[in-house]
Design a protein around this motif. Structure first.
Motif, mmCIF file in Angstrom:
data_model
loop_
_atom_site.group_PDB
_atom_site.id
_atom_site.type_symbol
_atom_site.label_atom_id
_atom_site.label_comp_id
_atom_site.label_asym_id
_atom_site.label_seq_id
_atom_site.Cartn_x
_atom_site.Cartn_y
_atom_site.Cartn_z
ATOM 1 N N VAL A 103 28.458 37.878 39.129
ATOM 2 C CA VAL A 103 29.379 38.749 38.397
ATOM 3 C C VAL A 103 30.488 37.933 37.722
ATOM 4 N N PRO A 135 36.978 38.169 35.003
ATOM 5 C CA PRO A 135 37.890 37.685 33.972
ATOM 6 C C PRO A 135 39.252 37.298 34.549
ATOM 7 N N GLY A 136 39.792 36.213 34.041
ATOM 8 C CA GLY A 136 41.156 35.838 34.408
ATOM 9 C C GLY A 136 41.309 35.151 35.752
ATOM 10 N N VAL A 137 40.205 35.019 36.497
ATOM 11 C CA VAL A 137 40.283 34.319 37.785
ATOM 12 C C VAL A 137 39.534 32.999 37.644
ATOM 13 N N GLU A 157 31.912 45.975 40.908
ATOM 14 C CA GLU A 157 31.041 44.806 41.040
ATOM 15 C C GLU A 157 31.869 43.536 41.248
ATOM 16 N N GLN A 158 33.006 43.467 40.550
ATOM 17 C CA GLN A 158 33.885 42.307 40.739
ATOM 18 C C GLN A 158 34.424 42.279 42.155
ATOM 19 N N LEU A 181 33.715 39.286 45.026
ATOM 20 C CA LEU A 181 34.769 38.555 45.728
ATOM 21 C C LEU A 181 34.681 38.803 47.234
ATOM 22 N N GLU A 206 39.363 43.081 51.058
ATOM 23 C CA GLU A 206 39.402 43.994 49.920
ATOM 24 C C GLU A 206 40.738 43.991 49.180
ATOM 25 N N GLU A 218 43.021 41.762 48.993
ATOM 26 C CA GLU A 218 43.248 40.511 48.281
ATOM 27 C C GLU A 218 42.317 40.407 47.067
ATOM 28 N N LEU A 275 43.373 39.927 43.225
ATOM 29 C CA LEU A 275 42.831 38.868 42.358
ATOM 30 C C LEU A 275 42.332 39.445 41.035
ATOM 31 N N VAL A 276 41.631 40.567 41.130
ATOM 32 C CA VAL A 276 41.067 41.163 39.911
ATOM 33 C C VAL A 276 42.181 41.630 38.970
ATOM 34 N N HIS A 310 45.353 40.542 38.910
ATOM 35 C CA HIS A 310 45.965 39.314 38.389
ATOM 36 C C HIS A 310 45.140 38.759 37.246
ATOM 37 N N GLY A 311 43.838 38.730 37.465
ATOM 38 C CA GLY A 311 42.937 38.203 36.454
ATOM 39 C C GLY A 311 43.028 38.999 35.164
ATOM 40 N N PHE A 312 43.132 40.302 35.320
ATOM 41 C CA PHE A 312 43.242 41.185 34.163
ATOM 42 C C PHE A 312 44.479 40.837 33.325
ATOM 43 N N ASN A 350 46.194 37.990 33.532
ATOM 44 C CA ASN A 350 46.417 36.558 33.436
ATOM 45 C C ASN A 350 46.576 36.033 32.009
#
Ligand SMILES: Nc1ncnc2c1ncn2[C@@H]1O[C@H](COP(=O)(O)OP(=O)(O)OP(=O)(O)O)[C@@H](O)[C@H]1O
Ligand SMILES: [Mg+2]
Lengths: 256, 400
Positions: free
Chosen positions: A94, A97-99, B342-343, B347, B354, B356, B360-361, B363-365, B367
């Protein structure tokens, strides 16, 4: 020393017409030190088995048990299963994004081992793992699987396998989409993992080619949600020559 | 004191309209005259998403009192920053070419007792961000706040407007970016829960100048910010970025208007938002107008929303109006998606718990947008703000 025991596992997925049974009673034991290969036609339920063991929420377990050293795996959350020693290399890894890969790997390692890895050795370990599968080190700065080619995603799964170093690894078509050199590189990664101690490996594949590099102790033929036949590595050669016709055309339940 | 501003010719806005369709809703005719702006009913295109009832009459005739807000700022070398009033305030108001298109903006220009003026002279490169704290201390009285940021030719500077505390504030921020200047203006809405904030940001971007505006909204009951840009000459570039996180009951609205009124100008708009909790509502309206004169321009705008729980609403409306065929490129994208299971699964399958994984997701969004801000000191603070927003939600039910 770990043992993964799957007993009479029945699994359904929700569809518009109600639940549909995909796994129809799977029984399989993987002991430390053993490598099992699962082969079977498209849609027979191989990935369903892998995802169900890992705990994907899409799959409903309707009956049966899965235990790891006697512990009830089905009662664990997805992350608990991983921390208990299970690892799934996915058929379709999968994108997150952004990680960054580097952040992801460190977070995963920290979660699984219960403490943050020591910085200096960690960077070395990551670099070594990436070098070994011939993944450019610059991938560490990229986002997880984002824009990776099919083969690069698979190599990334092997990097994770080496760094997380689980007790039991389920590899779902890790060999699909790999070029000839990459197949050798990835196989070497799996073999290194096996040599790292008493590991159990469940290898889902369509091709006997990878089984020349990673020699299985057992081969299972998976048809219509069940194991239709079991044997040694010679069974893979037979399948290569004859295909699945004998199993698919046979009436359900005709087991060897 | 009450300040009267005379209506002058504004060639930047009115004069550049070369087509007959001045009736387009993207460029309504403005006025400095408060009486020319009837009190909005909520049916107007520009007010249709805003919960007027919660504005404490800020859009209408709320009594604007001497402000509760406390202003504090630093003055790095070469910068002049001070509160001005009287003739000096009169002189700087309208420096961006702003002609108010709302009653509240007209009232701010007419009634704000003072103006916070930040002046960066020509050719000055300011080594550190100019930080302006606006701390509200009372939400029960309404106040008008006027800010003028003037950047001379070839100057370089970053200004951060940091809004905190409790306030009911109508605000106008004018930004004048002279030729060749490189400027960032970051507006942080980190209000307490009871704040109401209407803000009109108007920027005039000079020839070959670059202007970046970043709107970051976390707090407040209702925050509505209009971030507008027009150009004073060819070759100017505008980047409009936004990051917002709405909780239960919050209304966060970001509108922008890029008026490509000059040739070879560029604009790039990226707004990203997350929503969680019952009644969390975000609005993004991206208006981009490419006038007939604006040949060879390039524009792209996108808005992405991440819906974390049930009961939220994200409105996202890109509008692109093109009056010339001679452009380099124009596009827009808008997505509003639920949290990707799914992301999360991927992880978690690597041992990450969960909560965390969820962090992460998210934050990634955010980032990429955090990185675009380009103020390192702010990045950490923003990620921490995202973190604390997420922490509020640990017990709330999450979308499956
Ligand atoms: N939501 C769904 N609705 C209906 N059928 C589904 C759904 N999800 C999965 N299936 C079906 O479950 C079956 C098993 O799928 P699975 O992915 O486990 O197969 P597989 O053996 O891994 O196949 P492949 O070799 O192609 O990877 C397929 O026939 C698939 O179409
Ligand atoms: Mg599969």
């Amino acid at each position: 020393m770990s043992t993964l025991e799957i007993r009479d596992l029945h699994v359904s997925v929700d569809t518009e017409d109600g639940p549909k049974e995909i796994l129809k009673g799977v029984t399989l034991t993987i002991r430390a030190g053993e490598t099992h290969a699962i082969m079977g036609p498209n849609g027979s339920g191989k990935s369903t088995l892998a995802y169900s063991v890992a705990g994907h929420p899409k799959y409903q377990i309707t009956s049966g048990t899965v235990t790891l050293d006697g512990q009830d795996v089905l009662a664990m959350s997805v992350d608990e299963r991983a921390r208990a020693g299970l690892f799934l290399a996915m058929q379709y890894p999968v994108e997150v994004p952004g990680v960054s890969v580097s952040n992801f790997l460190r977070t995963a390692k920290t979660a699984v081992s219960g403490e943050a890895p020591k910085l200096r050795t960690w960077i070395k370990d990551v670099n070594t793992a990436m070098d070994r599968v011939k993944m450019e080190r610059s991938f560490a700065q990229r986002n997880v699987n984002e824009g990776f080619s099919g083969g690069e995603k698979k190599r990334h799964e092997i990097v994770q396998l080496e760094l997380i170093d689980p007790a039991i690894a389920v590899l779902d078509e890790t060999d699909s989409g790999l070029d000839i050199d990459a197949l050798r590189i990835v196989s070497a990664g799996v073999n290194r993992f096996k040599e790292n101690g008493d590991k159990g490996v469940l290898l889902i594949t369509h091709y006997t080619r990878i089984l020349r590099y990673i020699v299985p102790d057992f081969v299972h033929v998976f048809v219509d949600g069940r194991i239709a036949e079991e044997g040694g590595s010679e069974l893979a050669e037979k399948l290569e020559a004859e295909g699945y016709a004998a199993y698919v055309d046979a009436p359900a339940g005709a087991q060897a | 004191m009450i300040l009267y501003v005379t209506v002058t010719e504004t060639p930047n806005v009115a004069g550049a309209v070369e087509t007959a369709d001045v009736a387009s809703h993207l460029h309504p005719v403005g006025s400095f005259d408060v009486a020319a702006h009837p009190i909005p009913s909520g049916r107007e295109e520009i007010w249709r998403f805003t919960p007027l009832k919660r504005l404490r009459a800020l859009h209408g005739d709320a009594v604007l009192q001497p402000g509760s807000a406390l202003f504090r700022w630093n003055t790095p070398e070469g910068v002049r920053a001070e509160i001005v009033d009287g003739a000096e305030a009169r002189e700087v108001r309208g420096v961006s070419g702003l002609v108010p298109n709302t009653r509240y903006a007209a009232r701010v220009l007419a009634e704000a007792p003072t103006t916070l003026l930040v002046d960066v002279p020509a050719d000055v490169e300011v080594g550190e961000p100019i930080l302006v704290d606006l701390t509200g201390r009372d939400a029960t009285t309404a106040e008008a706040v006027d800010v003028v940021l003037r950047f001379g030719r070839h100057s370089r500077a970053v200004v951060v407007l940091n809004h905190t505390g409790s306030a009911t504030m109508a605000q106008v921020v004018e930004v004048s970016v002279d030729d060749g200047a490189e400027v960032s203006v970051v507006s942080l809405q980190d209000w307490a829960d009871d704040a109401v904030h209407l803000s009109h940001v108007e920027a005039a971007v000079g020839r070959d100048a670059s202007y970046k505006h970043v709107a970051i909204s976390f707090g407040g009951d209702v925050v509505r910010m209009d971030s507008n840009v027009h150009y004073r000459g060819p070759g100017g570039s505008a980047e409009l970025f936004g990051l917002y996180f709405a909780d239960a009951g919050q209304h966060l609205e970001h509108r922008l208007f890029v008026d490509h009124n000059e040739p070879r100008t560029r604009s790039n708009v990226v707004y990203k938002g997350a929503l969680q909790g019952d009644g969390a509502h975000t609005v993004w309206v991206g208006n981009v107008l490419i006038r007939k004169a604006a040949e060879g321009i390039e524009t792209y705008e996108q808005n992405r929303n991440l819906v974390l729980t049930d009961g939220c609403r994200a409105d996202s409306v890109p509008n692109l109006e093109i009056e010339t065929g001679e452009i380099e490129g124009a596009g827009h994208a808008s997505t509003t998606g639920r949290f990707d299971d799914e992301q999360l699964f991927y992880l978690q399958s690597r041992g990450v718990p969960e909560d965390e994984a969820r962090r992460l997701v998210v934050h990634g969004f955010f980032n990429d947008i955090v990185r675009k801000i380009g103020v390192p000191a702010l990045e950490e603070r923003l990620m921490a703000a995202v973190e604390s927003e997420l922490a509020k939600n640990v017990t709330a039910e999450v979308v499956r």
